[in-house]
Design a protein around this motif. Structure first.
Motif, mmCIF file in Angstrom:
data_model
loop_
_atom_site.group_PDB
_atom_site.id
_atom_site.type_symbol
_atom_site.label_atom_id
_atom_site.label_comp_id
_atom_site.label_asym_id
_atom_site.label_seq_id
_atom_site.Cartn_x
_atom_site.Cartn_y
_atom_site.Cartn_z
ATOM 1 N N VAL A 94 0.894 -1.147 -0.023
ATOM 2 C CA VAL A 94 -0.013 -0.201 -0.080
ATOM 3 C C VAL A 94 0.820 1.391 -0.125
ATOM 4 N N ARG A 95 0.477 2.394 -0.882
ATOM 5 C CA ARG A 95 1.035 3.487 -1.089
ATOM 6 C C ARG A 95 -0.215 4.466 -0.885
ATOM 7 N N GLU A 96 -0.211 5.366 0.055
ATOM 8 C CA GLU A 96 -0.991 6.273 0.322
ATOM 9 C C GLU A 96 -0.624 7.793 0.377
ATOM 10 N N VAL A 97 -0.846 8.503 -0.452
ATOM 11 C CA VAL A 97 -0.568 10.062 -0.382
ATOM 12 C C VAL A 97 -1.820 10.914 0.307
ATOM 13 N N ILE A 98 -1.552 11.580 1.243
ATOM 14 C CA ILE A 98 -2.476 12.292 2.125
ATOM 15 C C ILE A 98 -2.258 13.787 2.345
ATOM 16 N N PRO A 99 -2.915 14.493 1.371
ATOM 17 C CA PRO A 99 -2.613 15.937 1.423
ATOM 18 C C PRO A 99 -2.668 16.443 2.963
ATOM 19 N N VAL A 100 -1.982 17.525 3.230
ATOM 20 C CA VAL A 100 -2.467 18.051 4.594
ATOM 21 C C VAL A 100 -2.345 19.620 4.367
ATOM 22 N N ALA A 101 -3.129 20.264 5.154
ATOM 23 C CA ALA A 101 -3.572 21.813 5.165
ATOM 24 C C ALA A 101 -2.664 22.486 6.070
ATOM 25 N N ALA A 102 -1.915 22.028 6.985
ATOM 26 C CA ALA A 102 -1.234 22.800 8.000
ATOM 27 C C ALA A 102 -0.107 21.942 8.842
ATOM 28 N N ALA A 103 0.906 22.407 9.288
ATOM 29 C CA ALA A 103 1.845 21.754 9.990
ATOM 30 C C ALA A 103 1.174 21.531 11.495
ATOM 31 N N GLY A 104 1.788 20.476 12.052
ATOM 32 C CA GLY A 104 1.522 20.023 13.240
ATOM 33 C C GLY A 104 0.718 18.567 13.294
#
Length: 666
Positions: A94-104
């Motif tokens: 499995v390879r999953e690319v997950i967008p993130v909106a902010a650090a933390g």
């Protein structure tokens, strides 16, 4: 001495006693006085001191680091890529690319509470090799100490997306769980191969999935896809819908169009298992037609039956909005007559598109796969589906009328021989998927199990008989089904309900004290509800020959049932599979750790025990068995003389009655 104890208890009493005893002893008896003091000192050193044990201070409630789900859009589309080509070892990459909106802090969840399984069934133990990166940088992750399905990761500043890579190690042996990958087929469930971000309703998380299958295989799902060679690109959808869209893929595959909106997709261990006759396919087409006539609306745009004919991949029957996962034994098409035990599966799972997926108990619906489900309405969700599975089976020809009657007889006799109904209400059995997680029980008839299936079916059969009687035969449970389930065509969302909604709909069909009826049958301990049979023109009887459905079940499970006579069921080697509470077998001390070695001095066989039960009808002597528990052998005597007993339904009179009409095609 008494005066020294008056008014004193505990340590105070002992203190006063030691202080005052010397004063009370006679001064003229120094030896006695000395011995008395020595004895008292010795006693004081051997008695345990009553000191307070160490104890932690009260702590605050366990804090959670996992954000609650919110009904807002997730920022970005998750990209999921799965390599499903290693079918020899059953390993998904499995390879999953997950967008993130902010650090933390970001928390990723593996689905835990799975729809249709009615409990926390996510296979977290099979996730391995988890690695999370941001560009070229590896990020440390930490499993939540309370919710072990949650993984915390700190996202660096400036990061636009993170990548999670891992393997899902599917079961390779039955003791690891259901085998879902076999040499010639697989059953991919997307909750096994994906993580999702906490803090959002899963219907608001967009995702695009791609799966690579072995070369030459064909895959089917309720979620549309474009195939580019061995790689299928699935339609972008919500995470909730992806989890509701499993895949069956295989080397040997065939599809039949059952209606403009419904398809039958079949994979098999061997190509010859795909040889369905036109008559068999016509019965599947009739199932779709009869279901649509019953409910009125269809709660899908397209619906795909996913069917595996296999003895290599594990069996399954699991509902989804636009598909269902179904596993049957070899011979489903090629030995149609003897596949009776499998032919009510598709009617049951298809019904769930309306009942359970579209209409869902309000306490069972959850915004994500972390929130616990509450199962109080499973007597509707599963009970009425069990009912319609038999009825639609008969109406479509998937089951003959007699096979449907035989199924109902088994339901009724099973509940009638469940003494646990005296102490445990039907609604309480809706907790069993969580309480026992479908593990074996020692005394099923007394503990009860998931009786909301067949017990619920009998409640709905009785409701049908009441509707028919109070409407002078002009209405039936069909009218309830259409009013309750047949809402907006094409809508595959969820419409929740409560007990009040059920009562209100029933009263809209025919006025009656439905609240009391359901309270008595469902929410209180109640004997098996058999009035649906008797009021609809049939009665439960017992004969010395098993009906055809029982015969088929015994053959496929390699068991022999003496449940309604001796009170036990045995495997082909004599191992006891179940014992009815307070039956002759129970009173002889048998349990599921017992193996019957011999019957009347001869080695065990089902035929030998049947002969002994028959012979005991005309004699006073008990049936003698040699049994084994571990390494211990003993003889037992079953004092039973009632002969073989198997359930059937017997029609009362010759005229068409309510049950006849209920089972007839529309």
């Amino acid at each position: 001495m008494n005066r020294l104890w008056r008014g004193h208890t505990g340590r105070s009493a002992r203190r006063h006693l030691s202080n005052d005893l010397s004063l009370s002893l006679p001064k003229a008896c120094p030896l006695i006085r000395t011995l008395g003091l020595a004895a008292l000192l010795l006693a004081s050193t051997t008695l345990p001191a009553q000191v307070r044990n160490s104890a932690p201070a009260a702590t605050a409630p366990i804090p959670t680091e996992i954000p609650d789900a919110r009904d807002i859009d997730y920022p970005g589309v998750i990209q999921l890529d799965v390599d499903a080509t290693n079918v020899e070892q059953g390993i998904y990459q499995v390879r999953e690319v997950i967008p993130v909106a902010a650090a933390g802090r970001l928390t990723l969840l593996m689905p835990e509470w799975l729809p249709g399984k009615h409990g926390p069934r996510g296979e977290i133990e099979k996730l391995a090799g988890l690695k999370i990166t941001a560009g070229t940088r590896t990020l440390a992750w930490r499993r939540d100490p309370v919710d072990v399905y949650a993984f915390h990761v700190d996202v660096p500043a400036g990061t636009k997306s993170i990548t999670a890579e891992f393997q899902f190690l599917s079961a390779t042996a039955g003791n690891q769980g259901r085998i879902s990958v076999a040499p010639n087929m697989l059953n991919l469930q997307f909750e096994q191969v994906s993580l999702y971000p906490a803090g959002y309703y899963t219907r608001r998380i967009p995702i695009q999935a791609n799966v690579k299958y072995p070369a030459g295989w064909t895959a089917a799902s309720g979620l549309p896809a474009r195939a580019n060679g061995a790689t299928y690109a699935y339609q972008r959808t919500s995470y909730e819908t992806l989890i509701d869209s499993p895949v069956f893929a295989g080397r040997y595959f065939k599809r039949w169009e059952l209606s403009p909106r419904v398809g039958l997709n079949v994979v098999a261990d061997k190509p010859e298992e795909l040889a369905a006759t036109p008559e068999a396919i016509d019965k599947h087409k009739a199932l779709v037609d009869q279901s649509v006539k019953l409910f009125g609306a269809q709660h899908y745009d397209k619906y795909e039956f996913l069917l595996a004919i296999t003895d290599e991949m594990g069996g399954i029957g699991l509902e989804h909005h636009r598909s269902s996962e179904n596993g049957v034994d070899p011979g489903y098409f090629t030995d149609w007559k003897n596949a009776v035990g499998d032919r009510d599966l598709l009617p049951h799972e298809f019904t769930h598109s309306w009942n359970g997926k579209f209409r869902r108990g309000a306490d069972l619906w959850t915004p994500d796969f972390r929130t616990p489900m509450r199962n109080s309405m499973l007597w509707v969700y599963e009970g009425q589906t069990q009912f319609w599975g038999v009825i639609l089976g008969a109406r479509s020809g998937m089951l003959s009328k007699q096979e449907a009657l035989d199924n109902l007889a088994i339901f009724a006799a099973g509940q009638a021989n469940t003494p646990g109904t005296t102490w445990r209400a039907l609604v309480d059995t809706t907790n069993d998927p969580i309480i026992s997680a479908r593990r074996p029980k020692g005394w099923l008839s007394w503990q009860r199990n998931e009786d909301y299936y067949v017990g619920g079916a009998l409640v709905w059969l009785e409701a049908d008989s009441i509707i028919r009687a109070r409407s002078n035969g002009t209405k039936s449970i069909d009218d309830f089904a259409r009013a309750f389930f047949g809402l907006t065509d094409g809508d595959y969302g969820e419409v929740t309900y409560t007990l009040d909604d059920i009562v209100r709909t029933l009263n809209g069909v025919v006025p009656y004290d439905w609240a009391t009826f359901l309270n008595d049958r469902v929410y209180k301990p109640h004997p098996a509800p058999l009035a649906g049979l008797t009021n609809n023109g049939y009665k439960l009887v017992y004969t010395e020959e098993p009906n055809d459905v029982l015969k088929s079940g015994e053959k496929s499970s390699k068991t022999a049932s003496f449940a309604w006579s001796l009170g036990l069921t045995l495997a082909s080697d004599g191992a006891v599979r179940s014992v009815i509470w307070d039956s002759p077998a129970f009173n002889a001390g048998l349990d599921v750790a017992t193996t019957v070695v011999a019957v009347e001095g001869q080695g065990y066989s089902a035929d030998a025990l049947k002969a002994a039960v028959t012979a005991a009808k005309t004699r006073k002597e008990p049936i003698k068995l040699l049994v084994k528990n571990g390494t211990r052998f003993r003889e037992v005597a079953l004092d039973y003389h009632g002969g073989l007993r198997y359930p059937r339904l017997e029609k009362v009179g010759t005229a068409d009655n309510g049950l006849d009409r209920l089972l007839s095609a529309k």
